[in-house]
Design an enzyme around this catalytic site. Structure first.
Site, PDB file in Angstrom:
ATOM      1  N   LYS A 137       0.860  -1.192   0.000  1.00 36.55           N
ATOM      2  CA  LYS A 137       0.000   0.000   0.000  1.00 36.55           C
ATOM      3  C   LYS A 137       0.888   1.230   0.000  1.00 36.55           C
ATOM      4  CE  LYS A 137      -4.483   0.734   0.019  1.00 36.55           C
ATOM      5  NZ  LYS A 137      -5.510  -0.157  -0.533  1.00 36.55           N
ATOM      6  N   ASN A 152     -16.044   5.720  -5.617  1.00 35.75           N
ATOM      7  CA  ASN A 152     -15.979   4.632  -6.603  1.00 35.75           C
ATOM      8  C   ASN A 152     -16.667   3.365  -6.087  1.00 35.75           C
ATOM      9  OD1 ASN A 152     -14.540   2.019  -7.397  1.00 35.75           O
ATOM     10  ND2 ASN A 152     -14.053   3.352  -9.103  1.00 35.75           N
ATOM     11  N   SER A 175      -7.672  -5.734 -11.080  1.00 33.62           N
ATOM     12  CA  SER A 175      -6.326  -5.165 -11.253  1.00 33.62           C
ATOM     13  C   SER A 175      -5.361  -6.258 -11.727  1.00 33.62           C
ATOM     14  CB  SER A 175      -5.810  -4.583  -9.941  1.00 33.62           C
ATOM     15  OG  SER A 175      -6.230  -3.246  -9.795  1.00 33.62           O
TER      16      SER A 175
END
Ligand code: NAD
Length: 444
Positions: A104, A219, A368
Site C-alpha cells: 500500500k 468509486n 487489477s
C-alpha cells in the site's frame, strides 16, 4: 485513527491460526512488513512557493507474487495505517487466490486543496521518490481513496519516462486508452455485489424486500449501490464526507450518481446532501431522489434500522462506542477496516453477519490482476469476459469462506482469515520451515 492500526490488524492472524493449518514461523513472517519506505516529495505550487509532502510505500509480503496495493491521497495518512492496509492486501490477494502479495502507499495531503497542475506534479513526484521500490515484477500500485484513473495514468507515464520505455504493467486502474482494463471502474463494487448475490441465494432473500444503507459514495460505494438498485433493492440512505440523505421509498441512485459526479473538478465538488429535488433543472428522474427525504449524519446512517449496511468510506467507522447501536443484521465491508476489533466482538456476539473487507472488496484487486495480465500479454479482454471471470472468482471464494464459517462454527471474518492464512502458510512452507530443516539434515 489509532496509532496501532497495524498491530490490531495483525492480531487477527492469531485467531485465524486456530482454525487453519499454518506453521508458527509463517505467522512470525506475516507479523512484520518486508519493506517500508518513507519519502518526502517537494512540489512547486502554482504561486511559486515550495511545499514538501510526506509519502509512504509499504510492501508487506511477496511470498505468493509481486506485491499489489493502492495509493491513497488523504490528510490522515500515517505509517501505521499504510502498514495495516498493506497487510490487508496480502490477506485479500490470498483470499481471492490471485498470485500477488500485499502493499500500500499513501501521501499526507488534502488533494481537494490542490490545483490540477499541483496534483499532477505531486503524483509524478511521488513516483520519482518510490521508483526503485516498485516495478511490474516487484510491486504494482493502483488507485485508492482520492486517487483515480487519471492519476494512475500520470504515474505510469512518469515511471515509463524514468525507465525509458513504456511500462503499463507497473500500475493498474489506468484509463482504458492507456492500457486500463474494461470493467476495472466498477470492479470493487461489483465484487461486493457478487458476494451479496451469493448471500441472497443462500438465505433466500428477495432483493425487493431489502432496505440498504451505503456509507461513502465514491468509486466503491456508488457502484455497489447502483448494482443493488438495478436488482430492485431499496437504497434508503447514502452519504459522503459531508453527510447523508435518508429516503424511505428509496433513493434514485443513477440520479444521485449524476449529481455527485457532476462538475469540472478532479474531485467531486458536489455532496449527496445537495441532490436535486424533483422538478429542478438537473434532476432527470421520474420521481425526485430527494422528495420525502431527510438529511442525516454519517453516524445516524450507520445506526439505521436497515437489512443491509454497507460501509464504503474509511476505516474505524464502527467502534465499541457505536457498535451497540448498530441495528443492521448484515454488514458488508466494502471499505477497508471500517469495524474496529472491539466493535467486531460486540457485533459478532449479537449474531450480526459481517462479510469482511478482505473478501467483500477483493473485486478491485482481482480485476487489477486481470489488467496486469492483459498488459503483460498484450491480449485485451471484453467487458463480459472480465465480469464473468470476476464473478467466477468471487462466487468460488465466497462459498469457500462461507462453508468454512459454517463447518467450523466461526464468524465470517475469522473464516476469511483462516482461508487466507492457509494459502499463505502453504506458500511459505514450500520454502521450508524449522520442522523441515531440523528433521532433514542436508549432510548426514
Ligand atoms: P473514493 O475516493 O472514490 O470515495 C470515497 C468516498 O468516501 C467519497 O464519497 C467521500 O466523500 C467519502 N468519505 C470520505 N470520508 C468519509 C467519512 N468520514 N464518512 C463518510 N464518507 C466519507 O474512494 P473509494 O475508492 O470508493 O474507496 C472507499 C473505500 O473502499 C476505502 O476504504 C478503500 O480502501 C476501499 N477500497 C477501494 C477499492 C477501489 O478499487 N477503489 C478497492 C478496495 C477497497
Amino acid at each position: 485513527m489509532t496509532d496501532d492500526l497495524f498491530s490490531e490488524a495483525v492480531r487477527r492472524l492469531d485467531r485465524a491460526a486456530e482454525y487453519a493449518r499454518i506453521d508458527s514461523e509463517a505467522l512470525l513472517r506475516l507479523s512484520s512488513p518486508r519493506a517500508v519506505l518513507e519519502v518526502s516529495i517537494p512540489v512547486r505550487m502554482d504561486d511559486g512557493s515550495l511545499q514538501v509532502f510526506r509519502g509512504y510505500r509499504v510492501r508487506h509480503d511477496d511470498t505468493r507474487g509481486p506485491t499489489k496495493g493502492g495509493i491513497r491521497f488523504h490528510p490522515d495518512v500515517n505509517l501505521s495505517e499504510v502498514k495495516a492496509l498493506a497487510f490487508w492486501m496480502t490477506c485479500k490477494c490470498a483470499v481471492a487466490g490471485i498470485p500477488f502479495g500485499g502493499a500500500k502507499g499513501g501521501v499526507v495531503v488534502d488533494p481537494k486543496s490542490l490545483s490540477r497542475l499541483e496534483l499532477e506534479r505531486l503524483s509524478r513526484g511521488y513516483v520519482q521518490a518510490i521508483a526503485d521500490f516498485i516495478g511490474p515484477e516487484t510491486d504494482v500500485p493502483a488507485p485508492d481513496v482520492y486517487t483515480n484513473a487519471m492519476i494512475m495514468g500520470w504515474m505510469m507515464d512518469e515511471y515509463s519516462v524514468i525507465r525509458r520505455r513504456r511500462m503499463p504493467d507497473v500500475i493498474t486502474g489506468k484509463p482504458i486508452p492507456l492500457g486500463g482494463s474494461l470493467g476495472r471502474d466498477d470492479a470493487t463494487g461489483r465484487g461486493a455485489y457478487n458476494c451479496i448475490r451469493e448471500l441472497q441465494r443462500i438465505r433466500g432473500w428477495n432483493p425487493t424486500d431489502l432496505r440498504v444503507a451505503v456509507q461513502g459514495f465514491g468509486n466503491a460505494g456508488q457502484h455497489v449501490a447502483r448494482l443493488l438498485a438495478e436488482d430492485g433493492c431499496r437504497i434508503v440512505a447514502i452519504s459522503d464526507s459531508r453527510g447523508g440523505i435518508l429516503r424511505e421509498n428509496g433513493i434514485d441512485i443513477p440520479c444521485a450518481i449524476r449529481h455527485k459526479n457532476s462538475g469540472q473538478s478532479v474531485y467531486s465538488e458536489q455532496s449527496v446532501c445537495g441532490c436535486p429535488v424533483c422538478g429542478e433543472a438537473d434532476c432527470h428522474c421520474d420521481e425526485g431522489p430527494l422528495s420525502g427525504s431527510t438529511l442525516i449524519s454519517n453516524e445516524e446512517l450507520l445506526e439505521l434500522d436497515v437489512d443491509l449496511l454497507i460501509p464504503a468510506a474509511m476505516e474505524n467507522q464502527i467502534t465499541s462506542e457505536n457498535a451497540p447501536r448498530i441495528r443492521a443484521p448484515v454488514i458488508v465491508e466494502v471499505a477497508n477496516g471500517p469495524i474496529t476489533p472491539d466493535a467486531d466482538d460486540i457485533l459478532s456476539s449479537r449474531g450480526t453477519l459481517i462479510v469482511p473487507d478482505i473478501l467483500a472488496n477483493a473485486g478491485g484487486v482481482t480485476v487489477s490482476y486481470f489488467e496486469w495480465v492483459q498488459n503483460r500479454t498484450g491480449d485485451y479482454w471484453s467487458t463480459d469476459t472480465v465480469r464473468s471471470r470476476l464473478q467466477e472468482i468471487m462466487s468460488r471464494e465466497f462459498h469457500a469462506v462461507y462453508d468454512r464459517m459454517t463447518e467450523q462454527s466461526i464468524d465470517m471474518r475469522t473464516a476469511a482469515y483462516a482461508h487466507a492464512v492457509s494459502r499463505l502458510g502453504e506458500a511459505i512452507a514450500c520454502q521450508g520451515t524449522s520442522h523441515y530443516f531440523s528433521a532433514s539434515p542436508v549432510h548426514s
